[in-house]
Design a protein around this motif. Structure first.
Motif, PDB file in Angstrom:
ATOM      1  N   HIS A 121       6.206  36.316 -14.390  1.00 60.98           N
ATOM      2  CA  HIS A 121       7.467  35.679 -14.775  1.00 60.98           C
ATOM      3  C   HIS A 121       8.647  36.235 -13.971  1.00 60.98           C
ATOM      4  O   HIS A 121       9.770  36.299 -14.482  1.00 60.98           O
ATOM      5  N   GLU A 177      12.921  31.581 -23.560  1.00 65.39           N
ATOM      6  CA  GLU A 177      11.838  32.005 -22.660  1.00 65.39           C
ATOM      7  C   GLU A 177      11.719  33.537 -22.649  1.00 65.39           C
ATOM      8  O   GLU A 177      10.622  34.084 -22.713  1.00 65.39           O
ATOM      9  N   LYS A 221      10.397  34.853 -25.948  1.00 60.96           N
ATOM     10  CA  LYS A 221       8.948  34.640 -26.049  1.00 60.96           C
ATOM     11  C   LYS A 221       8.192  35.748 -25.292  1.00 60.96           C
ATOM     12  O   LYS A 221       7.212  36.295 -25.788  1.00 60.96           O
ATOM     13  N   LEU A 222       8.702  36.078 -24.101  1.00 64.34           N
ATOM     14  CA  LEU A 222       8.034  37.112 -23.302  1.00 64.34           C
ATOM     15  C   LEU A 222       8.091  38.477 -23.984  1.00 64.34           C
ATOM     16  O   LEU A 222       7.104  39.216 -24.018  1.00 64.34           O
ATOM     17  N   LEU A 281      12.044  34.251 -13.798  1.00 61.70           N
ATOM     18  CA  LEU A 281      12.870  34.373 -15.004  1.00 61.70           C
ATOM     19  C   LEU A 281      13.510  35.766 -15.085  1.00 61.70           C
ATOM     20  O   LEU A 281      14.714  35.897 -15.310  1.00 61.70           O
ATOM     21  N   SER A 307      17.537  34.036 -24.033  1.00 59.12           N
ATOM     22  CA  SER A 307      17.020  32.664 -23.961  1.00 59.12           C
ATOM     23  C   SER A 307      15.657  32.596 -24.653  1.00 59.12           C
ATOM     24  O   SER A 307      14.957  33.611 -24.765  1.00 59.12           O
TER      25      SER A 307
END
Ligand code: FAD
Length: 405
Positions: free
Chosen positions: A32, A52, A55-56, A35, A50
């Motif tokens: 990732h 995303e 989530k990570l 990002l 964010s």
């Protein structure tokens, strides 16, 4: 209290944790990279993390919880590893030394009291524990620790947030500020005055409540942004007649301040570990650079003006590390080391900004670039000179103790 481990056992645990991060978290970082390398993708339009990135981070927490690392500092009574102050220091020093500043994922591998399960969770009522504990320990959700207010920081007992009885419930009203992880948290631990007279005379009167962020009347008013960043980790929260059941009370009524302070000394070993680890990382970088960068035909480490900056940093890191190891071991043995913890907090957090300033200077113009990220280490060290008990409050406590003697 946790069992004291010998140095080899401590090193084994630290190495295993670093092995987990290398094997599980770094591949995620690589996958990732787009990002993670672009700050514009870290935040939503409010400036909170964010979806995303959330989530990570959740993925790292969950994998670490499964591997047995995430809850290593959580009390055994609620299913944690119960490691003590010394391990806490060693773990954070090692993580920050290896991975440096400006990394978002490696540090999600170990729960920190400001967003993960902590001592506080051992005081939850069965009703709240049933809803909160399992997902928090599994890394699925996070919480935040809401004590400070716009007019109550160092003097936390000046807080104005109130909780008043309404039948079997409590109604909470007030504003909290500077609350780490609050923009993305699922639950809030909030401190409110429940007995004005006890609070005024500083004999208690403050209680802690745990509530989900979906409770009507609660909201995150704004995200606080520091050092020119476009988003942040801290928020301002408002509570408008937030109704919670009596089971939301954490620990004893009117004894919430003591509860908040219960783990504070151990928690401060985190700040020491962070600043010492970050300083070692910067010194490694600066030493390497000074050994290769040439001016006037020589590498710059041959000039005393440069090499003494590195030497001074090494001296201070050694002093910081020695005092922190000693203090953490004594804390773990149950000795009364309030003064020493305050000294460690002041010395190690001030060390961080000094070392970063020197290491930037040694790098010349390169030291100021986004690419090297030295500014991030300086910013992080700068933050902990204020957060979690400012350097002045620490000095005030040490001075008061000297005066008593
Ligand atoms: C990044 C960050 C994260 C934070 N996270 C949290 C969190 O998760 N939860 C939470 O509840 N709080 C959190 N805080 C709040 C933090 O605990 C307070 O910022 C801190 O206690 C200082 O309070 P203040 O900012 O209101 O400064 P003030 O208390 O207003 O102090 C202002 C200045 O005066 C000095 N000062 C104050 N009183 C004295 C005195 N008696 N003697 C000498 N000097 C004094 C202070 O050291 C400081 O330099 C966080 C803060 C920051 C910056």
């Amino acid at each position: 209290m946790s069992v004291e481990m010998d140095e080899t056992e401590v090193e084994d645990v630290v190495e295993n944790l670093l092995g987990f991060v290398d094997a599980v978290v770094l591949p995620l970082e690589k996958e990732h990279a787009k990002l993670l390398d672009d700050p514009r993708l870290h935040y939503d339009e409010r400036g909170a993390y964010s979806p995303e990135l959330k989530k990570l981070k959740r993925e790292v927490r969950q994998q670490s919880a499964e591997a047995g690392y995430y809850n290593m500092f959580v009390p055994e009574s609620i299913g944690g590893g119960d490691f003590g102050a010394y391990m806490l220091y060693r773990v954070w020093d090692a993580l920050y030394h290896r991975y440096g500043p400006a990394r978002l994922l490696p540090y999600a591998s170990v729960a920190h009291w400001s967003y993960g399960p902590s001592l506080l969770c051992s005081y939850l009522t069965p009703q709240i524990s049933e809803q909160l504990l399992q997902p928090l320990m599994a890394g699925q959700i996070t919480s935040c620790f809401a004590m400070s207010e716009p007019d109550a920081g160092s003097d936390a007992l000046a807080m104005r947030t109130r909780a008043v009885r309404d039948g079997d419930d409590w109604l909470i009203t007030g504003t909290k500020q500077w609350i780490t992880n609050s923009p993305v948290a699922d639950w809030v631990f909030v401190w409110a005055v429940t007995d004005e007279e006890l609070r005024r005379t500083r004999k208690g009167g403050v209680s802690c409540f745990a509530l989900p962020v979906t409770t009507p009347g609660f909201q995150v008013d704004s995200v606080l942004k520091l050092f020119g960043h476009i988003g942040g980790d801290e928020g301002i929260l408002s509570f408008r007649d937030v109704r919670v059941p009596s089971t939301a009370l954490v620990g004893e009524l009117n004894q919430g301040f003591k509860l908040a302070m219960a783990g504070v000394n151990t928690g401060r070993m985190y700040n020491a570990g962070r600043c010492i680890g970050l300083s070692k990382w910067a010194l490694d970088k600066a030493s390497e650079y000074a050994g290769t960068r040439k001016t006037f035909g020589k590498t710059i480490d041959q000039y005393q003006g440069v090499s003494f900056q590195l030497a001074d940093s090494a001296i201070e890191i050694y002093a910081a590390e020695s005092m922190t190891r000693d203090c953490a071991r004594r804390l773990e043995r149950g000795e009364s080391v309030n003064d020493q913890v305050a000294m460690v907090k002041v010395y190690t957090t001030e060390l961080g900004t000094r070392v970063y300033d020197r290491c930037m200077q040694v790098h010349g113009g390169m030291g100021l670039t986004n690419e090297l990220k030295l500014y991030e280490g300086w910013q992080q060290s700068r933050i902990v000179r204020i957060a979690d008990g400012s350097a002045e409050i620490m000095r005030r406590n040490i001075a008061a103790s000297l005066a008593r003697r």
